[in-house]
Design an enzyme around this catalytic site. Structure first.
Site, short mmCIF file in Angstrom:
data_model
loop_
_atom_site.label_atom_id
_atom_site.label_comp_id
_atom_site.label_asym_id
_atom_site.label_seq_id
_atom_site.Cartn_x
_atom_site.Cartn_y
_atom_site.Cartn_z
N CYS A 47 -5.40 -0.64 -0.75
CA CYS A 47 -4.20 0.12 -0.41
C CYS A 47 -2.93 -0.56 -0.91
CB CYS A 47 -4.13 0.36 1.09
SG CYS A 47 -4.07 -1.16 2.08
N HIS B 281 -2.01 -1.74 6.62
CA HIS B 281 -2.25 -0.71 5.61
C HIS B 281 -0.95 -0.47 4.84
CE1 HIS B 281 -4.28 2.58 3.70
NE2 HIS B 281 -3.54 3.53 4.26
N ASN C 279 -0.66 9.13 1.86
CA ASN C 279 -1.76 8.16 2.02
C ASN C 279 -2.69 8.24 0.81
OD1 ASN C 279 -3.35 6.22 3.20
ND2 ASN C 279 -3.73 7.35 5.08
#
Length: 570
Positions: free
Chosen positions: A342, A497, A518
């Site tokens: 990520c 994240h 995302n």
């Protein structure tokens, strides 16, 4: 400038003010330790030394000649010692003591113990200045501290009067306690050079009489610099997950109980659901996708913090997708797949968007290049990395296009559980197409910076320059997000994240939010997007936005003769 003194006694007052005549413990100086000798152990030690001296025969003769040569080299310093012969014998005796006791490392460990991951770097015979006069001994330099121990028990004044008391004089300082190490010289006798140490709490120490002054001084300075680098390297900044039990890690991440708790909470502001993306995933499997590691503070050295004019008028709602509709990359929802990448996705996606905004070109940059080729500077690849280091990589190395080096996980992770986890791909530095050159496919940023941690500056940055990368703490309930403005309601801290921040607004219920893209495909959340509460630093979302501006290096415009957008070199 190096301090200079007319005589060694000129500096004793600074040392004396931290000492007292107390015995059997520490002086007022917290780094000085006074140890009472044990007569039996002293006798045994001396007997061993004598035994070796008597046994060595010819070797003693050689050692004596070496000692005499040593005395000649130390004459300038020995005037501070009670007598030349005593000091010379102390040197000879010290060398014999090291032989008897198995070398300096054994002596160091016996006198001072051993700290975790400690390694002795070197040791030097010298004097330390005290209010009782110069004391001969050995200074030990390790990667964790410096330590000095007198050769023999010395006579210290006693409050009871008389001949005083015998005690060993020790000094112990860990490197993080030391502020500076400097060299000073006696102006009347330049050959007399001292090492001056100052602690962070203001205590001073003076060492002199080194056989090899330069070697000792260099060793001390190198150890001090290395200790400061290590403090920066392991002083971490950012998100750290809770320590979870094996039972917790093996349990399912999606739970009906969490869905119920969120959806029945009238103040939640968002809806939870059991989604296909993580329907069979365990907490451990979900945790692997959360790839933001706590960042060593050394990565932030020299990185500017950007703020914007507070008078800049900003809209109440903003969406980068509609502000720059020609930039199709802004609305892309990608899939990080079986890898904790990520940190790389958030960076590469934001820079791709900024190339379009700045230069009017649609371009997709390569997550694979950053993930595989940045190496330890960026962290651990698929096992997590540092967002700030990703942007620094763009500045010094650049990143190729997705066409040149496509993402290694072409399966994606739309299947439940996303198993098995994939290892970090190897860096090839070669485009998959033979007619494209790696170096010509590189695209760079001209800067790396963090944005000041307040909503006004973050909004201004996105409004003026485009999406930014942000990191936040993920709790169990976030895996269940479906719609609305997220805020943490329940569950454990699973990890950190990184995502792309593309806008802001206010919900119909009056909740201010950030709009995020995302990289868990469109089967998760609100078609791959989510909103999170704005203005309260929810889950640390406003702590450390990271960005950079695109460089024109390796970029050119193509006149297509149509209304198509210009493109970058690939």
């Amino acid at each position: 400038m190096r301090p200079q003194y007319k005589d060694v006694n000129d500096k004793l007052d600074s040392t004396a003010k931290h000492e007292t005549n107390s015995h059997g413990g520490r002086y007022n100086n917290p780094y000085v330790h006074i140890t009472s000798p044990t007569s039996a152990s002293d006798k045994r030690s001396k007997d061993k030394v004598l035994e070796v001296l008597n046994r060595c025969g010819k070797k003693v003769e050689d050692a004596t000649r070496k000692a005499e040569a040593l005395v000649g080299g130390l004459k300038d310093h020995l005037k501070f010692s009670p007598s030349i012969s005593d000091a010379a014998m102390a040197r000879l005796s010290q060398g014999t003591k090291m032989i008897v006791e198995g070398g300096p490392e054994r002596v160091f460990q016996r006198e001072f113990g051993v700290l975790a991951v400690e390694k002795l770097l070197d040791s030097f015979v010298c004097y330390i200045s005290t209010t009782s006069g110069p004391v001969t001994g050995v200074i030990y330099i390790s990667n964790r501290r410096i330590a000095f121990c007198s050769d023999y028990a010395i006579r210290l004044p006693s409050s009871a009067g008389g001949n005083g008391v015998a005690a060993y004089y020790k000094v112990v300082m860990e490197w993080e306690k030391i502020s500076s190490i400097s060299s000073s010289t006696n102006v009347l006798k330049p050959s007399e050079r001292y090492v001056h140490m100052v602690t962070r709490d203001g205590f001073e120490f003076w060492f002199m009489g080194f056989v090899s002054y330069i070697d000792a001084f260099n060793c001390l300075n190198k150890a001090l610099l290395n200790s400061r680098w290590l403090l920066l390297a392991f002083d971490l900044k950012g998100i750290e997950a809770e320590s979870l039990t094996k039972q917790k890690l093996d349990s399912k991440i999606l739970q009906d109980e969490i869905v119920k708790k969120v959806n029945e909470n009238p103040n939640a502001g968002w809806k939870a659901a059991i989604n296909d993306r993580f329907s069979n995933a365990t907490v451990a499997e979900f945790k692997r996708l959360l790839g933001v590691k706590p960042t060593p503070k050394k990565h932030f050295l020299g990185v500017p913090i950007v703020s914007h004019d507070p008078s800049l008028k900003l809209p109440k709602a903003f969406d980068a997708r509609t502000a720059w509709p020609q930039c199709t990359s802004i609305g892309n929802i990608l899939d990080q797949g079986h890898c904790g990448s990520c940190w790389a996705f958030g960076a590469v996606e934001s820079l791709s968007d900024r190339f379009c905004i700045q230069f009017g070109m649609n371009i997709s940059l390569s997550v694979n290049d950053l993930l595989a080729c940045c190496g330890f500077r960026c962290g651990d690849g698929c096992d997590g990395g540092y967002p700030i280091a990703a942007w620094q990589y763009f500045s010094y190395s650049g990143v190729v296009t997705e066409e040149c080096d496509p993402y290694f996980d072409n399966t994606g992770c739309s299947h439940p559980g996303c198993e098995p986890a994939y290892p970090t791909p190897k860096c090839s530095r070669k485009c998959v197409s033979d007619n494209k050159l790696w170096s010509e496919s590189k695209h760079y940023s001209v800067s790396t910076y963090t944005v000041k941690s307040n909503p006004q500056d973050i909004m201004a940055e996105v409004y003026k320059n485009g999406p930014v990368e942000v990191s936040f703490t993920v709790y169990e309930d976030f895996a269940h997000y479906k719609s609305g403005v997220y805020k943490h309601i329940t569950g454990s801290n699973i990890g950190g994240h990184a995502v792309k921040l593309i806008g802001w607004g206010t919900s119909s219920e009056g909740e201010d939010y950030w709009l995020m893209a995302n990289q868990w495909n469109r089967g998760w959340g609100d078609d791959g997007y989510f909103m999170i509460r704005r203005g309260t630093n929810e889950c640390g979302i406003e702590d450390e936005p990271v960005a950079g501006l695109p460089s024109s290096k390796n970029v050119f415009r193509v006149d297509t003769g149509s209304n198509d957008l210009p493109v970058a070199s690939v």
